[in-house]
Motif scaffolding. Structure first.
Motif, mmCIF file in Angstrom:
data_model
loop_
_atom_site.group_PDB
_atom_site.id
_atom_site.type_symbol
_atom_site.label_atom_id
_atom_site.label_comp_id
_atom_site.label_asym_id
_atom_site.label_seq_id
_atom_site.Cartn_x
_atom_site.Cartn_y
_atom_site.Cartn_z
ATOM 1 N N GLN A 1 -4.720 -18.070 -50.624
ATOM 2 C CA GLN A 1 -4.494 -19.464 -50.999
ATOM 3 C C GLN A 1 -3.445 -19.575 -52.085
ATOM 4 O O GLN A 1 -2.496 -20.355 -52.002
ATOM 5 N N ASP A 2 -3.615 -18.775 -53.140
ATOM 6 C CA ASP A 2 -2.749 -18.884 -54.315
ATOM 7 C C ASP A 2 -1.323 -18.440 -54.014
ATOM 8 O O ASP A 2 -0.355 -19.088 -54.428
ATOM 9 N N ASP A 3 -1.179 -17.340 -53.285
ATOM 10 C CA ASP A 3 0.132 -16.726 -53.090
ATOM 11 C C ASP A 3 0.943 -17.313 -51.939
ATOM 12 O O ASP A 3 2.175 -17.237 -51.949
ATOM 13 N N VAL A 4 0.252 -17.872 -50.937
ATOM 14 C CA VAL A 4 0.982 -18.316 -49.737
ATOM 15 C C VAL A 4 0.695 -19.769 -49.376
ATOM 16 O O VAL A 4 1.593 -20.618 -49.391
ATOM 17 N N SER B 1 5.391 -26.619 -52.098
ATOM 18 C CA SER B 1 6.804 -26.265 -52.148
ATOM 19 C C SER B 1 7.650 -27.474 -52.528
ATOM 20 O O SER B 1 7.434 -28.584 -52.040
ATOM 21 N N GLU B 2 8.619 -27.245 -53.424
ATOM 22 C CA GLU B 2 9.559 -28.302 -53.804
ATOM 23 C C GLU B 2 10.517 -28.617 -52.660
ATOM 24 O O GLU B 2 11.096 -29.704 -52.613
ATOM 25 N N LYS B 3 10.664 -27.646 -51.754
ATOM 26 C CA LYS B 3 11.502 -27.838 -50.572
ATOM 27 C C LYS B 3 10.592 -28.179 -49.384
ATOM 28 O O LYS B 3 9.512 -27.602 -49.250
ATOM 29 N N PRO B 4 10.994 -29.095 -48.514
ATOM 30 C CA PRO B 4 10.160 -29.439 -47.354
ATOM 31 C C PRO B 4 9.983 -28.243 -46.422
ATOM 32 O O PRO B 4 10.926 -27.490 -46.183
ATOM 33 N N VAL B 5 8.770 -28.083 -45.909
ATOM 34 C CA VAL B 5 8.452 -26.975 -45.005
ATOM 35 C C VAL B 5 7.909 -27.544 -43.704
ATOM 36 O O VAL B 5 6.962 -28.338 -43.700
ATOM 37 N N LEU B 6 8.510 -27.141 -42.589
ATOM 38 C CA LEU B 6 8.153 -27.640 -41.263
ATOM 39 C C LEU B 6 7.669 -26.475 -40.410
ATOM 40 O O LEU B 6 8.312 -25.421 -40.373
ATOM 41 N N ALA B 7 6.549 -26.649 -39.727
ATOM 42 C CA ALA B 7 6.030 -25.622 -38.822
ATOM 43 C C ALA B 7 6.487 -25.917 -37.400
ATOM 44 O O ALA B 7 6.255 -27.013 -36.882
ATOM 45 N N ALA B 8 7.157 -24.942 -36.789
ATOM 46 C CA ALA B 8 7.558 -25.026 -35.379
ATOM 47 C C ALA B 8 6.561 -24.187 -34.600
ATOM 48 O O ALA B 8 6.649 -22.963 -34.561
ATOM 49 N N ILE B 9 5.594 -24.852 -33.975
ATOM 50 C CA ILE B 9 4.440 -24.160 -33.391
ATOM 51 C C ILE B 9 4.678 -23.879 -31.912
ATOM 52 O O ILE B 9 4.666 -24.782 -31.081
ATOM 53 N N ASN B 10 4.892 -22.620 -31.607
ATOM 54 C CA ASN B 10 5.124 -22.173 -30.238
ATOM 55 C C ASN B 10 3.932 -21.345 -29.780
ATOM 56 O O ASN B 10 3.668 -20.272 -30.311
ATOM 57 N N LEU C 1 1.704 -11.543 -45.309
ATOM 58 C CA LEU C 1 1.440 -12.558 -46.336
ATOM 59 C C LEU C 1 2.275 -12.285 -47.589
ATOM 60 O O LEU C 1 2.809 -13.220 -48.203
ATOM 61 N N GLU C 2 2.401 -11.019 -47.963
ATOM 62 C CA GLU C 2 3.214 -10.669 -49.127
ATOM 63 C C GLU C 2 4.678 -11.030 -48.895
ATOM 64 O O GLU C 2 5.354 -11.549 -49.796
ATOM 65 N N GLU C 3 5.163 -10.777 -47.692
ATOM 66 C CA GLU C 3 6.556 -11.096 -47.377
ATOM 67 C C GLU C 3 6.786 -12.609 -47.340
ATOM 68 O O GLU C 3 7.831 -13.099 -47.796
ATOM 69 N N LEU C 4 5.813 -13.342 -46.796
ATOM 70 C CA LEU C 4 5.919 -14.804 -46.799
ATOM 71 C C LEU C 4 5.948 -15.336 -48.225
ATOM 72 O O LEU C 4 6.732 -16.247 -48.540
ATOM 73 N N HIS C 5 5.126 -14.769 -49.086
ATOM 74 C CA HIS C 5 5.096 -15.175 -50.494
ATOM 75 C C HIS C 5 6.478 -15.005 -51.128
ATOM 76 O O HIS C 5 6.995 -15.924 -51.777
ATOM 77 N N ILE C 6 7.087 -13.852 -50.923
ATOM 78 C CA ILE C 6 8.397 -13.569 -51.502
ATOM 79 C C ILE C 6 9.459 -14.510 -50.948
ATOM 80 O O ILE C 6 10.272 -15.069 -51.693
#
Length: 260
Positions: free
Chosen positions: A87-90, A97-106, A33-38
C-alpha cells in the motif's frame, strides 16, 4: 535504470509502464512491486513526464493477481507487512501521484491486478477484459486497498457482491458499474488511452495536481474535502499556469503551459 519485470517508454511527455511477465500473466511479485515503486517515484520528479499509462504485456492479462507462490507460507505478521508495504510503496503512491495515472486494462485484471487498476485515476479496458477479486477462494481478502477503493467507486452492495462471490465480471458490466471509464476494442485500447492522456497533459499541470489532491481528500476521513478544495482553488491564483490560462482565454488562443 534497467528493470527486469517492467518496461518504461517515454514519448511525447507520456510515460508508458508495461508490466512484463507474460508467462506469469504479469502477476505481481516483490521485484515487480519494487520496480513499479521506483518508476512511479522517478516520474514525479521528471519534468518530461506529464502523465503515466500502466498496462500489461500481451493480450491475455493486465495483471492476473499477485504471485501467490511468494507468500504461501507467510505468518500473520508477514501478511500484515506485505499489505502495508505494498500500500505504502505502490498503490497509495499511484493514487496520490501528482501526475495523472491511467490504467490500460487488456485481458484479466484480478486480485492485486484489479487493485492496481483501482489505484489509478482513470481506467480504460478492452472489451475482452475480465475483472474480479478471487481472494476469498484462497482464504484471503484483497489486501492492497481493494475493499476500500472498489466500494468508493461502485458502492457497498456491488463491492460486497464482487468480493464475497469472487465472480469475475466482463468489461461492459464493469463499465455499467462505474468501475471503468471507457471500453474499447483490443486494437483501439492503447490509442484511446494515449488520446485521453494527451488531452489531460495539454491542460495546466499545476491545476491537474491540485484537482487530484482535492478529489482524493474527499475519500479520506481525516480531511474535509470541501476545505481542501477551497485551499487548492485559492493556491491556483498564485500560479503561472493561472496567468497563462487567463491570458490565453482573453487573447483567444490556446494556452501554453510549462512543465515544472
Amino acid at each position: 535504470m534497467n528493470f527486469q519485470n517492467i518496461i518504461t517508454e517515454l514519448e511525447s511527455n507520456i510515460l508508458k509502464i508495461t508490466i512484463n511477465r507474460p508467462t506469469k500473466l504479469n502477476a505481481l511479485n516483490k521485484q515487480t512491486l519494487e520496480e513499479l515503486h521506483i518508476a512511479i517515484l522517478d516520474a514525479q520528479d521528471n519534468k518530461e513526464v506529464g502523465g503515466i499509462i500502466l498496462t500489461g504485456s500481451g493480450e491475455k492479462a493486465f495483471v492476473a493477481g499477485a504471485d501467490i507462490s511468494e507468500f504461501s507460507n507467510y505468518s500473520v505478521d508477514e501478511g500484515r507487512k506485505l499489505a502495508f508495504n505494498g500500500q505504502d510503496d505502490v498503490f497509495d503512491m499511484i493514487a496520490n501521484s501528482e501526475k495523472p495515472v491511467l490504467a490500460a486494462i487488456n485481458g484479466f485484471a484480478l486480485g492485486g491486478g484489479l487493485e492496481l487498476a483501482l489505484a489509478c485515476h482513470i481506467r480504460i479496458a478492452s472489451e475482452n477484459a475480465k475483472l474480479g477479486f478471487p481472494e476469498v477462494t484462497l482464504g484471503l481478502i484483497p489486501g492492497y486497498g481493494g475493499t476500500q477503493r472498489l466500494t468508493q467507486l461502485i458502492g457497498k452492495g456491488r463491492a460486497m457482491e464482487m468480493i464475497l462471490t469472487a465472480n469475475m465480471i466482463d468489461a461492459n458490466e464493469a463499465f455499467n458499474y462505474g468501475l471503468l471509464n471507457k471500453v474499447t476494442t483490443a486494437e483501439e485500447l492503447m490509442p484511446t488511452c494515449l488520446k485521453m492522456m494527451e488531452t489531460i497533459i495539454s491542460r495546466s499541470p499545476t491545476a491537474i495536481s491540485a484537482a487530484i489532491r482535492a478529489i482524493n481528500a474527499g475519500f479520506n476521513a481525516a480531511n474535509d474535502g470541501f476545505m481542501v478544495e477551497i485551499e487548492e482553488f485559492g493556491k491556483c491564483f498564485g500560479t503561472e499556469d493561472f496567468k497563462e490560462g487567463v491570458n490565453a482565454f482573453l487573447e483567444k488562443r490556446k494556452p501554453v503551459f510549462l512543465r515544472k
